[in-house]
Design an enzyme around this catalytic site. Sequence first.
Site, mmCIF file in Angstrom:
data_model
loop_
_atom_site.group_PDB
_atom_site.id
_atom_site.type_symbol
_atom_site.label_atom_id
_atom_site.label_comp_id
_atom_site.label_asym_id
_atom_site.label_seq_id
_atom_site.Cartn_x
_atom_site.Cartn_y
_atom_site.Cartn_z
ATOM 1 N N ASP A 235 88.663 4.336 42.893
ATOM 2 C CA ASP A 235 88.505 4.790 44.274
ATOM 3 C C ASP A 235 88.948 6.244 44.427
ATOM 4 O OD1 ASP A 235 87.302 3.228 46.175
ATOM 5 O OD2 ASP A 235 89.074 2.000 46.572
ATOM 6 N N LYS B 194 79.693 -4.758 46.361
ATOM 7 C CA LYS B 194 80.211 -4.134 45.135
ATOM 8 C C LYS B 194 79.993 -5.056 43.945
ATOM 9 C CE LYS B 194 83.326 -1.303 47.777
ATOM 10 N NZ LYS B 194 84.630 -1.099 48.413
ATOM 11 N N GLN C 201 90.466 -3.524 48.171
ATOM 12 C CA GLN C 201 89.704 -3.240 49.399
ATOM 13 C C GLN C 201 90.658 -2.944 50.558
ATOM 14 O OE1 GLN C 201 86.222 -3.107 49.517
ATOM 15 N NE2 GLN C 201 86.571 -2.309 51.573
#
Length: 285
Positions: free
Chosen positions: A120, A53, A97
Amino acid sequence: MANIIDGNKISQVIRNEIKEETERFKIDTGIVPGLAVMLVGDDPASKIYVKRKENACKEVGFYSREYKLPAETDEKTVLSMIDELNRDPEIHGILVQLPLPGHIHSAHIIEAIDPAKDVDGFHPVNIGRLLTGRPCHMACTPKGIMELLDRSGIPIEGKEAVIVGRSNIVGKPLFLMLLARNATVTVCHTKTKDLAEVTRRADILVAAAGKAEMIRGEMVREGAVVIDVGINRLDDGRLVGDVAFSEASPRSSFITPVPGGVGPMTIAMLLRNTLDAARRSRKDP
Ligand code: NDP
């Protein structure tokens, strides 16, 4: 024989588009899209994802900030960091994460993120907006699947879509996205009776169960589009999807490989959501 949907190629096209849009956006506004990525603990797979990422952000010209916290970090500390990032004008997207260590409740963390920065698309506000058809950040993997279908010229309206798997990050949001595009959608799970009977009805079959090669050839309708979300490591080290590729591909019209199908799209959609968040930050402070 099926057309292979090349997720590497399609995601690279999208990343190039985002890079160009970002350059223009920076010139027009002076704003550099910023993504904060938080990793708690040292799960090896998570470390790899975070690194990818970070690299993807660099490639398209974003500002990225990485927080690597020890596994024993308490929930309160993570929440107060999120609170700071919510107020940080250099940061437009916040990603924590998952999975988090057991003592941290992921629901508490997700709900603490400002929905405008929830790139997200996991915050209940974004899920609720998706449900009601309002603008929102959409979860990256299902959003990436919609892009793969669209960019491969696959019609969705009026089609029979079947999703195997009902997780909050893949199956359920994908159900909403396909429904919004006028597909007739069925979602299967471990309690579905006669799974093969249902999957054989699918014009578009999405496998997101996390079970190596569970979708056998005879479960696929002749001419179906097959999207394989699964990532499974076999004992011999091979990486396979949820679909038995060699059996399913002769029957399908389009199919995604594993690796190189859905996987690369997820990061491309994270970049897309972050650029959108930076854009919206001007309109909706
Ligand atoms: P979860 O484990 O959260 O959910 C799996 C779902 O599949 C559940 O709803 C479960 O049903 C259902 N399921 C499991 N086994 C069967 C079965 N035998 N028959 C029918 N349904 C079944 O998984 P995720 O959604 O997080 O991930 C799914 C897969 O996709 C994994 O392999 C994961 O690695 C991969 N993945 C890939 C991504 C990418 O970027 N390519 C991103 C995210 C995930 P029930 O609800 O009844 O338990």
